[in-house]
Motif scaffolding. Structure first.
Motif, PDB file in Angstrom:
ATOM      1  N   PHE A   1       0.858  -1.168   0.000  1.00  0.00           N
ATOM      2  CA  PHE A   1       0.000   0.000   0.000  1.00  0.00           C
ATOM      3  C   PHE A   1       0.902   1.227   0.000  1.00  0.00           C
ATOM      4  O   PHE A   1       1.943   1.241   0.643  1.00  0.00           O
ATOM      5  CB  PHE A   1      -0.906   0.006   1.238  1.00  0.00           C
ATOM      6  N   SER A   2       0.508   2.252  -0.747  1.00  0.00           N
ATOM      7  CA  SER A   2       1.359   3.428  -0.837  1.00  0.00           C
ATOM      8  C   SER A   2       0.508   4.686  -0.993  1.00  0.00           C
ATOM      9  O   SER A   2      -0.698   4.611  -1.206  1.00  0.00           O
ATOM     10  CB  SER A   2       2.327   3.296  -2.012  1.00  0.00           C
ATOM     11  N   ALA A   3       1.185   5.819  -0.927  1.00  0.00           N
ATOM     12  CA  ALA A   3       0.528   7.109  -1.107  1.00  0.00           C
ATOM     13  C   ALA A   3       0.898   7.666  -2.482  1.00  0.00           C
ATOM     14  O   ALA A   3       2.010   7.462  -2.961  1.00  0.00           O
ATOM     15  CB  ALA A   3       0.978   8.082  -0.024  1.00  0.00           C
ATOM     16  N   ARG A   4      -0.034   8.352  -3.125  1.00  0.00           N
ATOM     17  CA  ARG A   4       0.268   9.066  -4.363  1.00  0.00           C
ATOM     18  C   ARG A   4       0.776  10.446  -3.965  1.00  0.00           C
ATOM     19  O   ARG A   4       0.134  11.146  -3.190  1.00  0.00           O
ATOM     20  CB  ARG A   4      -0.966   9.153  -5.242  1.00  0.00           C
ATOM     21  N   ILE A   5       1.905  10.824  -4.502  1.00  0.00           N
ATOM     22  CA  ILE A   5       2.591  12.051  -4.100  1.00  0.00           C
ATOM     23  C   ILE A   5       2.502  13.099  -5.204  1.00  0.00           C
ATOM     24  O   ILE A   5       2.736  12.790  -6.371  1.00  0.00           O
ATOM     25  CB  ILE A   5       4.087  11.764  -3.806  1.00  0.00           C
ATOM     26  N   ASP A   6       2.192  14.327  -4.835  1.00  0.00           N
ATOM     27  CA  ASP A   6       2.302  15.453  -5.755  1.00  0.00           C
ATOM     28  C   ASP A   6       3.766  15.871  -5.716  1.00  0.00           C
ATOM     29  O   ASP A   6       4.221  16.463  -4.729  1.00  0.00           O
ATOM     30  CB  ASP A   6       1.376  16.595  -5.313  1.00  0.00           C
ATOM     31  N   GLN A   7       4.517  15.540  -6.747  1.00  0.00           N
ATOM     32  CA  GLN A   7       5.966  15.741  -6.745  1.00  0.00           C
ATOM     33  C   GLN A   7       6.352  17.218  -6.613  1.00  0.00           C
ATOM     34  O   GLN A   7       7.304  17.547  -5.908  1.00  0.00           O
ATOM     35  CB  GLN A   7       6.589  15.128  -8.014  1.00  0.00           C
ATOM     36  N   GLU A   8       5.625  18.100  -7.265  1.00  0.00           N
ATOM     37  CA  GLU A   8       5.939  19.530  -7.163  1.00  0.00           C
ATOM     38  C   GLU A   8       5.792  20.026  -5.729  1.00  0.00           C
ATOM     39  O   GLU A   8       6.650  20.722  -5.210  1.00  0.00           O
ATOM     40  CB  GLU A   8       5.051  20.347  -8.100  1.00  0.00           C
ATOM     41  N   ARG A   9       4.689  19.660  -5.093  1.00  0.00           N
ATOM     42  CA  ARG A   9       4.452  20.096  -3.712  1.00  0.00           C
ATOM     43  C   ARG A   9       5.436  19.457  -2.738  1.00  0.00           C
ATOM     44  O   ARG A   9       5.681  19.976  -1.664  1.00  0.00           O
ATOM     45  CB  ARG A   9       3.016  19.820  -3.315  1.00  0.00           C
ATOM     46  N   ALA A  10       6.030  18.330  -3.158  1.00  0.00           N
ATOM     47  CA  ALA A  10       7.023  17.646  -2.324  1.00  0.00           C
ATOM     48  C   ALA A  10       8.433  18.184  -2.584  1.00  0.00           C
ATOM     49  O   ALA A  10       9.401  17.638  -2.064  1.00  0.00           O
ATOM     50  CB  ALA A  10       6.983  16.145  -2.573  1.00  0.00           C
ATOM     51  N   GLY A  11       8.542  19.251  -3.382  1.00  0.00           N
ATOM     52  CA  GLY A  11       9.844  19.869  -3.613  1.00  0.00           C
ATOM     53  C   GLY A  11      10.592  19.347  -4.819  1.00  0.00           C
ATOM     54  O   GLY A  11      11.775  19.641  -4.993  1.00  0.00           O
ATOM     55  N   HIS A  12       9.918  18.577  -5.659  1.00  0.00           N
ATOM     56  CA  HIS A  12      10.544  18.056  -6.876  1.00  0.00           C
ATOM     57  C   HIS A  12       9.955  18.786  -8.069  1.00  0.00           C
ATOM     58  O   HIS A  12       8.939  18.368  -8.622  1.00  0.00           O
ATOM     59  CB  HIS A  12      10.320  16.552  -7.007  1.00  0.00           C
ATOM     60  N   GLY A  13      10.596  19.869  -8.472  1.00  0.00           N
ATOM     61  CA  GLY A  13      10.085  20.701  -9.548  1.00  0.00           C
ATOM     62  C   GLY A  13      10.320  20.142 -10.933  1.00  0.00           C
ATOM     63  O   GLY A  13       9.729  20.601 -11.899  1.00  0.00           O
ATOM     64  N   THR A  14      11.200  19.154 -11.048  1.00  0.00           N
ATOM     65  CA  THR A  14      11.518  18.582 -12.357  1.00  0.00           C
ATOM     66  C   THR A  14      11.350  17.073 -12.314  1.00  0.00           C
ATOM     67  O   THR A  14      11.838  16.406 -11.402  1.00  0.00           O
ATOM     68  CB  THR A  14      12.966  18.927 -12.762  1.00  0.00           C
ATOM     69  N   SER A  15      10.661  16.552 -13.301  1.00  0.00           N
ATOM     70  CA  SER A  15      10.536  15.102 -13.472  1.00  0.00           C
ATOM     71  C   SER A  15      10.964  14.775 -14.893  1.00  0.00           C
ATOM     72  O   SER A  15      10.771  15.575 -15.808  1.00  0.00           O
ATOM     73  CB  SER A  15       9.097  14.635 -13.249  1.00  0.00           C
ATOM     74  N   ALA A  16      11.539  13.595 -15.064  1.00  0.00           N
ATOM     75  CA  ALA A  16      11.981  13.191 -16.398  1.00  0.00           C
ATOM     76  C   ALA A  16      11.990  11.675 -16.509  1.00  0.00           C
ATOM     77  O   ALA A  16      12.189  10.965 -15.520  1.00  0.00           O
ATOM     78  CB  ALA A  16      13.389  13.732 -16.674  1.00  0.00           C
ATOM     79  N   TYR A  17      11.757  11.228 -17.725  1.00  0.00           N
ATOM     80  CA  TYR A  17      11.995   9.829 -18.071  1.00  0.00           C
ATOM     81  C   TYR A  17      13.359   9.798 -18.731  1.00  0.00           C
ATOM     82  O   TYR A  17      13.645  10.617 -19.614  1.00  0.00           O
ATOM     83  CB  TYR A  17      10.932   9.302 -19.035  1.00  0.00           C
ATOM     84  N   ILE A  18      14.184   8.886 -18.299  1.00  0.00           N
ATOM     85  CA  ILE A  18      15.511   8.737 -18.878  1.00  0.00           C
ATOM     86  C   ILE A  18      15.568   7.354 -19.522  1.00  0.00           C
ATOM     87  O   ILE A  18      15.271   6.352 -18.862  1.00  0.00           O
ATOM     88  CB  ILE A  18      16.610   8.895 -17.817  1.00  0.00           C
ATOM     89  N   THR A  19      15.896   7.324 -20.802  1.00  0.00           N
ATOM     90  CA  THR A  19      16.071   6.044 -21.466  1.00  0.00           C
ATOM     91  C   THR A  19      17.556   5.717 -21.453  1.00  0.00           C
ATOM     92  O   THR A  19      18.398   6.607 -21.605  1.00  0.00           O
ATOM     93  CB  THR A  19      15.538   6.070 -22.915  1.00  0.00           C
ATOM     94  N   LEU A  20      17.853   4.442 -21.246  1.00  0.00           N
ATOM     95  CA  LEU A  20      19.242   4.003 -21.189  1.00  0.00           C
ATOM     96  C   LEU A  20      19.462   2.832 -22.126  1.00  0.00           C
ATOM     97  O   LEU A  20      18.625   1.923 -22.176  1.00  0.00           O
ATOM     98  CB  LEU A  20      19.622   3.540 -19.777  1.00  0.00           C
ATOM     99  N   LYS A  21      20.559   2.862 -22.844  1.00  0.00           N
ATOM    100  CA  LYS A  21      21.050   1.681 -23.546  1.00  0.00           C
ATOM    101  C   LYS A  21      22.155   1.130 -22.658  1.00  0.00           C
ATOM    102  O   LYS A  21      23.023   1.885 -22.201  1.00  0.00           O
ATOM    103  CB  LYS A  21      21.592   2.037 -24.926  1.00  0.00           C
TER     104      LYS A  21
END
Length: 168
Positions: free
Chosen positions: A73-93
């Motif tokens: 069980f977990s909580a859904r977090i609003d990343q901006e309000r939690a201090g994370h102003g940037t989110s990204a998907y990073i693809t790796l080879k």
């Protein structure tokens, strides 16, 4: 679950330790839908909404936990309000057959939220949340690209996120 505490199963539990997959009926699927919307729902509330006894709901939820259908069980977090102003998907080879070692290194990264081994033009898809673009840059250029098995990366900035899970 607020009525009774149910034991959580660790994610990634070895397959040989898990029971065989049992088919889910409509009541099981309704229970999963309710718990996805509100993981803190009481057993009594779940039972009432799916029209089964509290004992039946409790037994079904425990079975879903034991079978590994519910991993926790977990909580859904609003990343901006939690201090994370940037989110990204990073693809790796990555180097062939290096997934396990790369996975362990990526788990240690600050802000790593989700990763998947995938097929296609790249091997790994990693979701990260960072304080700002500078932190993201440092994470990619000094931490991820320093992993010897990482051959290349591509960063996709997230402009907006939408949670597809049903709202409570």
């Amino acid at each position: 679950m607020s009525d009774e505490r149910l034991a959580e199963r660790p994610a990634g539990e070895a397959d040989e330790q898990r029971p065989p997959v049992r088919p889910l009926d409509s009541v099981d699927r309704d229970i999963l839908r309710l718990l996805r919307a509100d993981g803190r729902a009481s057993v009594r509330s779940v039972a009432d909404q799916v029209h089964v006894s509290r004992a039946n709901a409790y037994a079904r939820i425990n079975r879903l936990l034991e079978d590994g259908v519910i991993r926790g069980f977990s909580a859904r977090i609003d990343q901006e309000r939690a201090g994370h102003g940037t989110s990204a998907y990073i693809t790796l080879k990555i180097v062939q057959d290096s997934w396990r070692s790369v996975r362990e290194r990526l788990r240690e990264l600050p802000g790593a939220a989700h990763m998947a081994l995938v097929g296609g033009d790249f091997d790994v898809l990693l979701l990260v949340h960072t304080k700002d673009n500078r932190s993201l840059r440092d994470l990619v250029l000094t931490r991820i690209q320093a992993i010897p098995e990482v051959l290349s990366t591509r960063t996709l900035l997230v402009f907006e996120e939408t949670d597809l899970d049903p709202e409570p």
